[in-house]
Scaffold this motif. Structure first.
Motif, PDB file in Angstrom:
ATOM      1  N   ALA A  51      33.409  12.943  11.385  1.00 37.01           N
ATOM      2  CA  ALA A  51      32.754  13.851  12.140  1.00 37.01           C
ATOM      3  C   ALA A  51      32.176  13.195  13.634  1.00 37.01           C
ATOM      4  CB  ALA A  51      31.495  14.514  11.330  1.00 37.01           C
ATOM      5  N   ALA A  52      31.992  14.003  14.564  1.00 33.88           N
ATOM      6  CA  ALA A  52      31.557  13.415  15.804  1.00 33.88           C
ATOM      7  C   ALA A  52      30.044  13.287  15.644  1.00 33.88           C
ATOM      8  CB  ALA A  52      31.848  14.252  16.995  1.00 33.88           C
ATOM      9  N   GLU A  53      29.528  12.247  16.192  1.00 35.41           N
ATOM     10  CA  GLU A  53      28.141  11.684  16.154  1.00 35.41           C
ATOM     11  C   GLU A  53      27.595  11.895  17.562  1.00 35.41           C
ATOM     12  OE1 GLU A  53      27.101   8.241  13.988  1.00 35.41           O
ATOM     13  OE2 GLU A  53      28.523   8.681  12.449  1.00 35.41           O
ATOM     14  N   LEU A  54      26.322  12.116  17.501  1.00 33.61           N
ATOM     15  CA  LEU A  54      25.328  11.996  18.899  1.00 33.61           C
ATOM     16  C   LEU A  54      25.580  10.903  19.458  1.00 33.61           C
ATOM     17  CD1 LEU A  54      22.243  14.157  18.060  1.00 33.61           C
ATOM     18  CD2 LEU A  54      24.291  14.999  19.314  1.00 33.61           C
ATOM     19  N   LEU A  55      25.710  10.875  20.903  1.00 33.19           N
ATOM     20  CA  LEU A  55      25.809   9.493  21.422  1.00 33.19           C
ATOM     21  C   LEU A  55      24.471   9.050  21.595  1.00 33.19           C
ATOM     22  CD1 LEU A  55      28.227  10.149  24.435  1.00 33.19           C
ATOM     23  CD2 LEU A  55      28.718   9.136  22.172  1.00 33.19           C
ATOM     24  N   GLY A  84      30.755  17.512  20.132  1.00 31.43           N
ATOM     25  CA  GLY A  84      29.432  17.208  19.042  1.00 31.43           C
ATOM     26  C   GLY A  84      28.691  15.910  19.549  1.00 31.43           C
ATOM     27  N   GLU A  85      28.890  15.321  20.755  1.00 33.61           N
ATOM     28  CA  GLU A  85      28.411  14.091  21.282  1.00 33.61           C
ATOM     29  C   GLU A  85      26.746  14.280  21.656  1.00 33.61           C
ATOM     30  OE1 GLU A  85      32.395  11.895  22.264  1.00 33.61           O
ATOM     31  OE2 GLU A  85      31.386  12.766  23.880  1.00 33.61           O
ATOM     32  N   THR A  86      26.539  15.703  22.068  1.00 35.36           N
ATOM     33  CA  THR A  86      25.277  15.807  22.559  1.00 35.36           C
ATOM     34  C   THR A  86      24.905  17.306  22.266  1.00 35.36           C
ATOM     35  OG1 THR A  86      23.490  15.552  24.312  1.00 35.36           O
ATOM     36  CG2 THR A  86      25.746  16.306  24.898  1.00 35.36           C
ATOM     37  N   THR A  87      23.855  17.607  22.577  1.00 34.27           N
ATOM     38  CA  THR A  87      23.494  19.154  22.546  1.00 34.27           C
ATOM     39  C   THR A  87      22.197  19.500  23.624  1.00 34.27           C
ATOM     40  OG1 THR A  87      23.521  19.026  20.116  1.00 34.27           O
ATOM     41  CG2 THR A  87      22.447  21.121  20.930  1.00 34.27           C
ATOM     42  N   LEU A 105      18.725  16.844  26.890  1.00 30.97           N
ATOM     43  CA  LEU A 105      20.201  16.815  26.172  1.00 30.97           C
ATOM     44  C   LEU A 105      19.521  15.818  24.867  1.00 30.97           C
ATOM     45  CD1 LEU A 105      22.704  15.532  28.684  1.00 30.97           C
ATOM     46  CD2 LEU A 105      22.401  17.851  27.852  1.00 30.97           C
ATOM     47  N   GLN A 106      20.080  16.058  23.520  1.00 30.79           N
ATOM     48  CA  GLN A 106      19.924  15.428  22.319  1.00 30.79           C
ATOM     49  C   GLN A 106      20.489  14.201  22.500  1.00 30.79           C
ATOM     50  OE1 GLN A 106      17.560  16.537  19.649  1.00 30.79           O
ATOM     51  NE2 GLN A 106      17.962  14.281  19.403  1.00 30.79           N
ATOM     52  N   SER A 107      20.093  13.042  22.019  1.00 34.61           N
ATOM     53  CA  SER A 107      20.939  11.893  21.886  1.00 34.61           C
ATOM     54  C   SER A 107      20.445  11.585  20.422  1.00 34.61           C
ATOM     55  CB  SER A 107      20.630  10.751  22.968  1.00 34.61           C
ATOM     56  OG  SER A 107      19.308  10.191  22.813  1.00 34.61           O
ATOM     57  N   SER A 108      21.273  10.239  20.141  1.00 33.89           N
ATOM     58  CA  SER A 108      21.118   9.903  18.727  1.00 33.89           C
ATOM     59  C   SER A 108      19.820   9.138  18.565  1.00 33.89           C
ATOM     60  CB  SER A 108      22.004   8.792  18.051  1.00 33.89           C
ATOM     61  OG  SER A 108      22.155   7.894  18.929  1.00 33.89           O
ATOM     62  N   PHE A 111      15.837  11.701  23.719  1.00 33.63           N
ATOM     63  CA  PHE A 111      16.327  12.579  24.500  1.00 33.63           C
ATOM     64  C   PHE A 111      16.638  12.221  26.001  1.00 33.63           C
ATOM     65  CE2 PHE A 111      13.440  14.368  21.380  1.00 33.63           C
ATOM     66  CZ  PHE A 111      14.244  15.606  20.829  1.00 33.63           C
ATOM     67  N   VAL A 112      17.554  12.826  26.573  1.00 30.30           N
ATOM     68  CA  VAL A 112      17.886  12.531  27.934  1.00 30.30           C
ATOM     69  C   VAL A 112      17.412  13.762  28.835  1.00 30.30           C
ATOM     70  CG1 VAL A 112      19.567  11.544  29.625  1.00 30.30           C
ATOM     71  CG2 VAL A 112      19.644  10.523  27.511  1.00 30.30           C
ATOM     72  N   ALA A 113      16.871  13.459  29.907  1.00 23.99           N
ATOM     73  CA  ALA A 113      16.575  14.346  30.922  1.00 23.99           C
ATOM     74  C   ALA A 113      17.428  14.246  32.021  1.00 23.99           C
ATOM     75  CB  ALA A 113      15.146  14.595  31.296  1.00 23.99           C
ATOM     76  N   VAL A 114      18.274  15.299  32.257  1.00 28.23           N
ATOM     77  CA  VAL A 114      19.262  15.320  33.714  1.00 28.23           C
ATOM     78  C   VAL A 114      18.561  16.148  34.625  1.00 28.23           C
ATOM     79  CG1 VAL A 114      21.646  15.675  34.283  1.00 28.23           C
ATOM     80  CG2 VAL A 114      21.307  14.704  32.028  1.00 28.23           C
ATOM     81  N   GLU A 115      18.184  15.667  35.698  1.00 28.52           N
ATOM     82  CA  GLU A 115      17.742  16.351  36.672  1.00 28.52           C
ATOM     83  C   GLU A 115      18.706  16.700  37.909  1.00 28.52           C
ATOM     84  OE1 GLU A 115      13.562  15.191  37.954  1.00 28.52           O
ATOM     85  OE2 GLU A 115      13.674  14.101  36.146  1.00 28.52           O
ATOM     86  N   THR A 116      18.785  17.970  38.337  1.00 27.88           N
ATOM     87  CA  THR A 116      19.750  18.229  39.461  1.00 27.88           C
ATOM     88  C   THR A 116      19.273  19.104  40.786  1.00 27.88           C
ATOM     89  OG1 THR A 116      20.357  20.351  38.514  1.00 27.88           O
ATOM     90  CG2 THR A 116      21.565  18.280  37.883  1.00 27.88           C
TER      91      THR A 116
END
Length: 148
Positions: A51-55, A84-87, A105-108, A111-116
């Motif tokens: 099963a894919a796991e979160l990065l 299934g590597e992130t949500t 984004l959810q990480s294992s 969390f990672v915040a991506v700003e654009t």
């Protein structure tokens, strides 16, 4: 005996014509065990594949980098979500400017915040807790996007 042979041939011919001749006929249900066997094979394949796991946050930041154009980022995010590597947890917008966005984004390991800015990724930051993310974005005058 001859009558039996003729009747058998007639029955065989009619059944083939009946099966082939009607376009409106509903397909017959598969009453053999083929469907169950195929289902069992698919289940066993799924069990064989891990099963894919979160990065983790570091791997997410390697795949999503500052300066990445928005189309590349969207494609990368979609691919990671499908695997299934992130949500995608939450979306934020800069107050009064719909172009400036942040996606959490959810990480294992947090969390990672991506700003654009509407054209490219302007910042990628990792956090251990959601509260840290929210505090960071509130300092930048961003509010949660409730449109979806």
């Amino acid at each position: 005996m001859k009558k039996l042979l003729i009747a058998g041939n007639l029955f065989f011919a009619l059944s083939i014509l009946g099966a082939c001749g009607s376009e409106d006929a509903e397909p017959e249900e598969n009453t053999t065990g083929d469907t169950a066997e195929m289902s069992d094979q698919q289940d066993s394949k799924e069990m064989d594949e891990p099963a894919a796991e979160l990065l983790d946050s570091e791997k997410l930041q390697e795949r999503i980098q500052k300066g990445m154009d928005l189309d590349s980022y969207s494609a990368e995010l979609t691919a990671m979500e499908e695997k299934g590597e992130t949500t995608l947890v939450k979306k934020y917008n800069l107050t009064g400017n719909e172009e400036i966005k942040a996606q959490i984004l959810q990480s294992s390991d947090g969390f990672v915040a991506v700003e654009t800015d509407g054209l490219e990724v302007t910042d990628v930051s990792s956090f251990k807790t959601m509260q840290e993310v929210e505090d960071h974005l509130n300092e930048k005058d961003m509010e949660e996007d409730m449109s979806e």
